[in-house]
Design a protein around this motif. Structure first.
Motif, PDB file in Angstrom:
ATOM      1  N   ILE A  45      13.495  42.249  36.407  1.00 12.43           N
ATOM      2  CA  ILE A  45      14.434  41.330  35.478  1.00 12.43           C
ATOM      3  C   ILE A  45      15.534  41.065  35.349  1.00 12.43           C
ATOM      4  O   ILE A  45      15.979  42.324  35.420  1.00 12.43           O
ATOM      5  N   LEU A  46      15.782  40.170  35.350  1.00 12.81           N
ATOM      6  CA  LEU A  46      17.478  39.724  34.980  1.00 12.81           C
ATOM      7  C   LEU A  46      17.683  39.178  33.829  1.00 12.81           C
ATOM      8  O   LEU A  46      17.000  38.241  33.601  1.00 12.81           O
ATOM      9  N   PRO A  47      19.348  39.103  33.249  1.00 10.55           N
ATOM     10  CA  PRO A  47      18.983  38.695  32.282  1.00 10.55           C
ATOM     11  C   PRO A  47      19.326  37.217  32.060  1.00 10.55           C
ATOM     12  O   PRO A  47      19.823  36.988  33.088  1.00 10.55           O
ATOM     13  N   VAL A  48      19.468  36.629  30.749  1.00  6.94           N
ATOM     14  CA  VAL A  48      19.494  34.825  30.896  1.00  6.94           C
ATOM     15  C   VAL A  48      20.947  34.930  29.987  1.00  6.94           C
ATOM     16  O   VAL A  48      20.599  35.468  29.554  1.00  6.94           O
ATOM     17  N   ALA A  49      21.456  33.965  30.989  1.00  4.15           N
ATOM     18  CA  ALA A  49      23.243  33.100  29.905  1.00  4.15           C
ATOM     19  C   ALA A  49      22.489  32.132  29.289  1.00  4.15           C
ATOM     20  O   ALA A  49      21.753  31.026  29.864  1.00  4.15           O
ATOM     21  N   TYR A  50      23.668  32.237  28.339  1.00  3.17           N
ATOM     22  CA  TYR A  50      23.067  31.183  27.141  1.00  3.17           C
ATOM     23  C   TYR A  50      24.300  30.633  26.912  1.00  3.17           C
ATOM     24  O   TYR A  50      25.327  31.288  26.224  1.00  3.17           O
ATOM     25  N   LYS A  51      25.263  29.478  26.426  1.00  3.25           N
ATOM     26  CA  LYS A  51      26.184  29.237  26.981  1.00  3.25           C
ATOM     27  C   LYS A  51      25.226  28.618  25.515  1.00  3.25           C
ATOM     28  O   LYS A  51      25.357  27.257  25.347  1.00  3.25           O
ATOM     29  N   ALA A  52      27.236  29.081  23.969  1.00  2.00           N
ATOM     30  CA  ALA A  52      26.716  28.328  22.999  1.00  2.00           C
ATOM     31  C   ALA A  52      27.665  26.844  23.070  1.00  2.00           C
ATOM     32  O   ALA A  52      28.279  27.203  23.248  1.00  2.00           O
ATOM     33  N   GLU A  53      27.287  26.387  22.365  1.00  2.00           N
ATOM     34  CA  GLU A  53      26.959  24.444  22.034  1.00  2.00           C
ATOM     35  C   GLU A  53      27.839  24.925  21.146  1.00  2.00           C
ATOM     36  O   GLU A  53      28.370  23.528  20.710  1.00  2.00           O
ATOM     37  N   ALA A  54      27.462  25.493  19.688  1.00  2.00           N
ATOM     38  CA  ALA A  54      28.026  25.275  18.527  1.00  2.00           C
ATOM     39  C   ALA A  54      28.982  26.840  17.811  1.00  2.00           C
ATOM     40  O   ALA A  54      27.936  27.951  18.556  1.00  2.00           O
ATOM     41  N   THR A  55      29.446  26.737  17.647  1.00  2.00           N
ATOM     42  CA  THR A  55      29.551  27.438  16.557  1.00  2.00           C
ATOM     43  C   THR A  55      28.815  28.166  15.551  1.00  2.00           C
ATOM     44  O   THR A  55      28.712  27.127  15.003  1.00  2.00           O
ATOM     45  N   GLY A  56      27.951  29.615  15.268  1.00  2.00           N
ATOM     46  CA  GLY A  56      27.029  29.588  14.155  1.00  2.00           C
ATOM     47  C   GLY A  56      25.950  30.389  14.722  1.00  2.00           C
ATOM     48  O   GLY A  56      26.015  31.341  15.175  1.00  2.00           O
ATOM     49  N   LYS A  57      24.480  30.154  13.687  1.00  2.00           N
ATOM     50  CA  LYS A  57      23.563  31.213  14.423  1.00  2.00           C
ATOM     51  C   LYS A  57      23.150  30.392  15.206  1.00  2.00           C
ATOM     52  O   LYS A  57      22.473  29.667  14.844  1.00  2.00           O
ATOM     53  N   ALA A  58      22.681  32.025  16.204  1.00  2.00           N
ATOM     54  CA  ALA A  58      21.600  31.421  17.640  1.00  2.00           C
ATOM     55  C   ALA A  58      20.705  32.567  17.140  1.00  2.00           C
ATOM     56  O   ALA A  58      21.097  33.361  16.059  1.00  2.00           O
ATOM     57  N   PHE A  59      19.236  31.915  17.278  1.00  2.00           N
ATOM     58  CA  PHE A  59      17.954  31.957  16.621  1.00  2.00           C
ATOM     59  C   PHE A  59      17.230  33.293  17.766  1.00  2.00           C
ATOM     60  O   PHE A  59      16.855  32.202  18.986  1.00  2.00           O
ATOM     61  N   PHE A  60      17.982  34.052  18.587  1.00  2.00           N
ATOM     62  CA  PHE A  60      17.357  34.734  20.068  1.00  2.00           C
ATOM     63  C   PHE A  60      16.460  35.401  19.980  1.00  2.00           C
ATOM     64  O   PHE A  60      15.822  36.236  18.689  1.00  2.00           O
ATOM     65  N   CYS A  61      15.566  35.202  21.063  1.00  2.00           N
ATOM     66  CA  CYS A  61      14.001  35.772  21.506  1.00  2.00           C
ATOM     67  C   CYS A  61      13.861  37.589  21.145  1.00  2.00           C
ATOM     68  O   CYS A  61      15.210  38.305  22.144  1.00  2.00           O
ATOM     69  N   GLY A  62      13.263  37.989  20.171  1.00  2.00           N
ATOM     70  CA  GLY A  62      13.603  39.526  20.339  1.00  2.00           C
ATOM     71  C   GLY A  62      12.003  40.159  21.043  1.00  2.00           C
ATOM     72  O   GLY A  62      11.974  41.312  21.419  1.00  2.00           O
ATOM     73  N   CYS A  63      11.065  39.003  21.402  1.00  2.00           N
ATOM     74  CA  CYS A  63       9.690  39.652  21.966  1.00  2.00           C
ATOM     75  C   CYS A  63       9.906  39.463  23.612  1.00  2.00           C
ATOM     76  O   CYS A  63       8.924  40.178  23.801  1.00  2.00           O
ATOM     77  N   LYS A  64      11.116  38.670  23.912  1.00  2.00           N
ATOM     78  CA  LYS A  64      10.951  38.458  25.200  1.00  2.00           C
ATOM     79  C   LYS A  64       9.971  37.854  25.783  1.00  2.00           C
ATOM     80  O   LYS A  64       9.902  38.094  27.112  1.00  2.00           O
ATOM     81  N   HIS A  65       9.024  36.887  25.172  1.00  2.00           N
ATOM     82  CA  HIS A  65       7.876  36.025  25.729  1.00  2.00           C
ATOM     83  C   HIS A  65       8.494  34.779  25.340  1.00  2.00           C
ATOM     84  O   HIS A  65       6.896  33.996  25.562  1.00  2.00           O
ATOM     85  N   SER A  66       9.295  34.426  24.831  1.00  2.00           N
ATOM     86  CA  SER A  66      10.113  32.944  24.595  1.00  2.00           C
ATOM     87  C   SER A  66      10.251  32.383  25.949  1.00  2.00           C
ATOM     88  O   SER A  66      10.187  33.262  26.914  1.00  2.00           O
ATOM     89  N   LYS A  67       9.254  31.348  25.300  1.00  2.00           N
ATOM     90  CA  LYS A  67       8.848  30.154  26.760  1.00  2.00           C
ATOM     91  C   LYS A  67      10.432  28.956  27.060  1.00  2.00           C
ATOM     92  O   LYS A  67      10.590  27.841  27.923  1.00  2.00           O
ATOM     93  N   ASN A  68      11.417  29.181  25.727  1.00  2.00           N
ATOM     94  CA  ASN A  68      12.651  28.412  25.173  1.00  2.00           C
ATOM     95  C   ASN A  68      13.574  29.521  25.954  1.00  2.00           C
ATOM     96  O   ASN A  68      14.847  29.240  25.297  1.00  2.00           O
ATOM     97  N   GLY A  69      13.521  30.020  26.999  1.00  2.00           N
ATOM     98  CA  GLY A  69      15.003  31.184  27.551  1.00  2.00           C
ATOM     99  C   GLY A  69      15.127  31.864  26.453  1.00  2.00           C
ATOM    100  O   GLY A  69      14.556  32.262  25.809  1.00  2.00           O
ATOM    101  N   PRO A  70      16.368  32.052  26.182  1.00  2.00           N
ATOM    102  CA  PRO A  70      17.162  33.070  25.455  1.00  2.00           C
ATOM    103  C   PRO A  70      16.615  32.978  23.795  1.00  2.00           C
ATOM    104  O   PRO A  70      16.678  33.717  23.597  1.00  2.00           O
ATOM    105  N   LEU A  71      16.036  31.501  23.266  1.00  2.00           N
ATOM    106  CA  LEU A  71      16.040  31.366  22.051  1.00  2.00           C
ATOM    107  C   LEU A  71      14.627  31.395  21.377  1.00  2.00           C
ATOM    108  O   LEU A  71      13.532  30.867  22.632  1.00  2.00           O
TER     109      LEU A  71
END
Ligand code: FES
Length: 79
Positions: A45-71
């Motif tokens: 398994i490899l990490p997934v890059a996430y480029k923030a579009e805006a400054t603020g809070k992002a809700f990253f997936c903690g269970c690692k099963h999201s179908k929405n990439g890192p979020l």
């Protein structure tokens, strides 16, 4: 194919900076959650890059099963 380890069954809110790239841990083994620390080396398994579009809070997936990439997409509710 390696199994993703469930780190926690809820989203991980993190303050991010617009234009900055973050590497989300997809394997669940990192000690720097929700980000990669290289612990995936023993998996395929490899990490997934996430480029923030805006400054603020992002809700990253903690269970690692999201179908929405890192979020988080609420998939943890089905686990
Ligand atoms: Fe999990 Fe790198 S430590 S993807």
């Amino acid at each position: 194919m390696s199994e993703r380890v469930i780190f926690q069954k809820k989203a991980m809110p993190v303050e991010v900076e617009a234009g900055k790239t973050y590497y989300w841990c997809a394997c669940g083994l990192s000690a720097r959650q929700p980000f990669c620390d290289g612990s995936h080396g023993s998996t395929d398994i490899l990490p997934v890059a996430y480029k923030a579009e805006a400054t603020g809070k992002a809700f990253f997936c903690g269970c690692k099963h999201s179908k929405n990439g890192p979020l988080c997409d609420g998939s943890h509710k089905e686990l």
